[in-house]
Design a protein around this motif. Sequence first.
Motif, PDB file in Angstrom:
ATOM      1  N   ILE A 152    -107.658 -54.792  63.172  1.00  0.00           N
ATOM      2  CA  ILE A 152    -107.797 -55.982  64.016  1.00  0.00           C
ATOM      3  C   ILE A 152    -107.965 -57.185  63.101  1.00  0.00           C
ATOM      4  O   ILE A 152    -108.977 -57.326  62.414  1.00  0.00           O
ATOM      5  CB  ILE A 152    -109.004 -55.855  64.961  1.00  0.00           C
ATOM      6  CG1 ILE A 152    -108.828 -54.637  65.873  1.00  0.00           C
ATOM      7  CG2 ILE A 152    -109.182 -57.131  65.785  1.00  0.00           C
ATOM      8  CD1 ILE A 152    -110.046 -54.309  66.702  1.00  0.00           C
ATOM      9  N   SER A 154    -106.646 -60.457  64.289  1.00  0.00           N
ATOM     10  CA  SER A 154    -106.408 -61.664  65.081  1.00  0.00           C
ATOM     11  C   SER A 154    -106.907 -61.438  66.504  1.00  0.00           C
ATOM     12  O   SER A 154    -107.242 -60.304  66.895  1.00  0.00           O
ATOM     13  CB  SER A 154    -104.912 -61.982  65.119  1.00  0.00           C
ATOM     14  OG  SER A 154    -104.206 -60.968  65.819  1.00  0.00           O
ATOM     15  N   LEU A 155    -106.946 -62.515  67.279  1.00  0.00           N
ATOM     16  CA  LEU A 155    -107.337 -62.393  68.679  1.00  0.00           C
ATOM     17  C   LEU A 155    -106.328 -61.560  69.456  1.00  0.00           C
ATOM     18  O   LEU A 155    -106.698 -60.841  70.397  1.00  0.00           O
ATOM     19  CB  LEU A 155    -107.477 -63.785  69.306  1.00  0.00           C
ATOM     20  CG  LEU A 155    -108.628 -64.641  68.757  1.00  0.00           C
ATOM     21  CD1 LEU A 155    -108.628 -66.010  69.414  1.00  0.00           C
ATOM     22  CD2 LEU A 155    -109.975 -63.953  68.970  1.00  0.00           C
ATOM     23  N   GLU A 156    -105.073 -61.623  69.057  1.00  0.00           N
ATOM     24  CA  GLU A 156    -104.053 -60.801  69.709  1.00  0.00           C
ATOM     25  C   GLU A 156    -104.314 -59.322  69.438  1.00  0.00           C
ATOM     26  O   GLU A 156    -104.183 -58.470  70.332  1.00  0.00           O
ATOM     27  CB  GLU A 156    -102.655 -61.195  69.218  1.00  0.00           C
ATOM     28  CG  GLU A 156    -102.177 -62.571  69.679  1.00  0.00           C
ATOM     29  CD  GLU A 156    -102.864 -63.726  68.961  1.00  0.00           C
ATOM     30  OE1 GLU A 156    -102.874 -64.851  69.515  1.00  0.00           O
ATOM     31  OE2 GLU A 156    -103.407 -63.505  67.842  1.00  0.00           O
ATOM     32  N   ASP A 157    -104.698 -59.017  68.201  1.00  0.00           N
ATOM     33  CA  ASP A 157    -105.056 -57.641  67.866  1.00  0.00           C
ATOM     34  C   ASP A 157    -106.273 -57.188  68.668  1.00  0.00           C
ATOM     35  O   ASP A 157    -106.342 -56.041  69.132  1.00  0.00           O
ATOM     36  CB  ASP A 157    -105.380 -57.519  66.374  1.00  0.00           C
ATOM     37  CG  ASP A 157    -104.173 -57.705  65.483  1.00  0.00           C
ATOM     38  OD1 ASP A 157    -103.030 -57.614  65.980  1.00  0.00           O
ATOM     39  OD2 ASP A 157    -104.375 -57.953  64.269  1.00  0.00           O
ATOM     40  N   ALA A 159    -107.188 -58.218  71.590  1.00  0.00           N
ATOM     41  CA  ALA A 159    -106.769 -57.963  72.962  1.00  0.00           C
ATOM     42  C   ALA A 159    -106.066 -56.619  73.080  1.00  0.00           C
ATOM     43  O   ALA A 159    -106.282 -55.860  74.037  1.00  0.00           O
ATOM     44  CB  ALA A 159    -105.863 -59.089  73.444  1.00  0.00           C
ATOM     45  N   ALA A 160    -105.230 -56.294  72.096  1.00  0.00           N
ATOM     46  CA  ALA A 160    -104.529 -55.006  72.097  1.00  0.00           C
ATOM     47  C   ALA A 160    -105.520 -53.853  71.957  1.00  0.00           C
ATOM     48  O   ALA A 160    -105.386 -52.812  72.624  1.00  0.00           O
ATOM     49  CB  ALA A 160    -103.506 -54.973  70.972  1.00  0.00           C
ATOM     50  N   GLU A 163    -107.219 -53.286  75.278  1.00  0.00           N
ATOM     51  CA  GLU A 163    -106.396 -52.518  76.211  1.00  0.00           C
ATOM     52  C   GLU A 163    -106.450 -51.027  75.870  1.00  0.00           C
ATOM     53  O   GLU A 163    -106.517 -50.177  76.765  1.00  0.00           O
ATOM     54  CB  GLU A 163    -104.951 -53.019  76.160  1.00  0.00           C
ATOM     55  CG  GLU A 163    -104.754 -54.392  76.778  1.00  0.00           C
ATOM     56  CD  GLU A 163    -105.138 -54.426  78.258  1.00  0.00           C
ATOM     57  OE1 GLU A 163    -104.730 -53.503  78.993  1.00  0.00           O
ATOM     58  OE2 GLU A 163    -105.855 -55.360  78.655  1.00  0.00           O
ATOM     59  N   VAL A 189    -113.598 -61.461  73.045  1.00  0.00           N
ATOM     60  CA  VAL A 189    -112.453 -61.242  73.921  1.00  0.00           C
ATOM     61  C   VAL A 189    -112.851 -60.242  75.006  1.00  0.00           C
ATOM     62  O   VAL A 189    -113.194 -59.094  74.701  1.00  0.00           O
ATOM     63  CB  VAL A 189    -111.228 -60.729  73.141  1.00  0.00           C
ATOM     64  CG1 VAL A 189    -110.045 -60.512  74.088  1.00  0.00           C
ATOM     65  CG2 VAL A 189    -110.856 -61.716  72.037  1.00  0.00           C
ATOM     66  N   CYS A 191    -111.876 -57.983  78.107  1.00  0.00           N
ATOM     67  CA  CYS A 191    -110.704 -57.301  78.671  1.00  0.00           C
ATOM     68  C   CYS A 191    -111.123 -56.490  79.893  1.00  0.00           C
ATOM     69  O   CYS A 191    -112.097 -55.733  79.836  1.00  0.00           O
ATOM     70  CB  CYS A 191    -110.081 -56.369  77.638  1.00  0.00           C
ATOM     71  SG  CYS A 191    -109.567 -57.181  76.103  1.00  0.00           S
ATOM     72  N   GLU A 196    -105.493 -60.616  82.459  1.00  0.00           N
ATOM     73  CA  GLU A 196    -105.219 -61.117  81.125  1.00  0.00           C
ATOM     74  C   GLU A 196    -106.531 -61.170  80.326  1.00  0.00           C
ATOM     75  O   GLU A 196    -107.578 -61.519  80.876  1.00  0.00           O
ATOM     76  CB  GLU A 196    -104.615 -62.523  81.189  1.00  0.00           C
ATOM     77  CG  GLU A 196    -103.181 -62.564  81.698  1.00  0.00           C
ATOM     78  CD  GLU A 196    -102.220 -61.868  80.741  1.00  0.00           C
ATOM     79  OE1 GLU A 196    -102.337 -62.084  79.512  1.00  0.00           O
ATOM     80  OE2 GLU A 196    -101.379 -61.090  81.221  1.00  0.00           O
ATOM     81  N   HIS A 199    -110.572 -65.264  76.459  1.00  0.00           N
ATOM     82  CA  HIS A 199    -111.232 -65.692  75.219  1.00  0.00           C
ATOM     83  C   HIS A 199    -112.502 -66.462  75.568  1.00  0.00           C
ATOM     84  O   HIS A 199    -112.461 -67.413  76.365  1.00  0.00           O
ATOM     85  CB  HIS A 199    -110.295 -66.573  74.398  1.00  0.00           C
ATOM     86  CG  HIS A 199    -109.094 -65.840  73.874  1.00  0.00           C
ATOM     87  ND1 HIS A 199    -108.075 -66.461  73.183  1.00  0.00           N
ATOM     88  CD2 HIS A 199    -108.754 -64.531  73.934  1.00  0.00           C
ATOM     89  CE1 HIS A 199    -107.161 -65.570  72.841  1.00  0.00           C
ATOM     90  NE2 HIS A 199    -107.552 -64.395  73.283  1.00  0.00           N
TER      91      HIS A 199
END
Length: 268
Positions: A152, A154-157, A159-160, A163, A189, A191, A196, A199
């Motif tokens: 991980i 990033s924030l995208e990581d 979020a993934a 999930e 983050v 989830c 969605e 943040h």
Amino acid sequence: MTVAPPNILTVAGSDSGGGAGIQADLKTIMGLGCYGMSVITALTAQNGLGVTGISAPEPDFVALELTTVLEGFPVAAAKTGMLFSAGIIRAVAPILRRRDFPLVVDPVSVSQSGSRLLEEDAVTALCEEMLPGCDLLTPNRPEAEMLTGMKIASLEDAAAAGEKLLAMGPKAVLIKGGHMESSVVVTDVLCRPGEEPKHLPQARVDTTNNHGTGCTLSAAIASGLGKGLPLEAAVAGAQRYLNRALRASYAPGKGCGPVNHAAGLMPA
């Protein structure tokens, strides 16, 4: 007429230095106007310099602590922290599955000083027994990486990873951002299934006295849930409490100091 505060339960390890674990949880719970109860899963010998030893009771005794508390008190919400061993996890999990209150699971695995607080063979038990059905899972970046097997960065990581963790059974996941590289903000983050990722940023506090931050946040969230707040409101309130405690933090002894759990009782 006096209104009794909600009863909040923490199932976690003891920190002899007072900054994390059961001690941090009970300070947080009281600081937020609730009544704290505890099930101690392990004793740690530690101070601001590190952990020098761990001693855990037999799993059956930890289960007895838990059943005794639940038989004697109406619990409004609970959190788990350091669970230490597969045996302890498998002893308390069936009892907690019968609960009628919100449960926050903080998957504590390593101390601030780098000492392992969850035995390696307990990770599978944690995933199988504690994650399914819990109301909120609150891993930091290293814990989320451990549970998902992914990096991980990033924030995208994040979020993934959230999930992927949701697929393991928790109703919601909060990936804490304190270990992410940012000099300005800390972004958690949140989830939830079918939504969605959200943040939730807070200003980063420039301090090295950050012992017990994860324990404090999860105990504060449990306190908010115990007061009847919706999940996002409980998380936001806990973030504010922790940020304030970090801004007032100090070192009472050698090494890394704790957040100041009394900050919520001080004038703004």
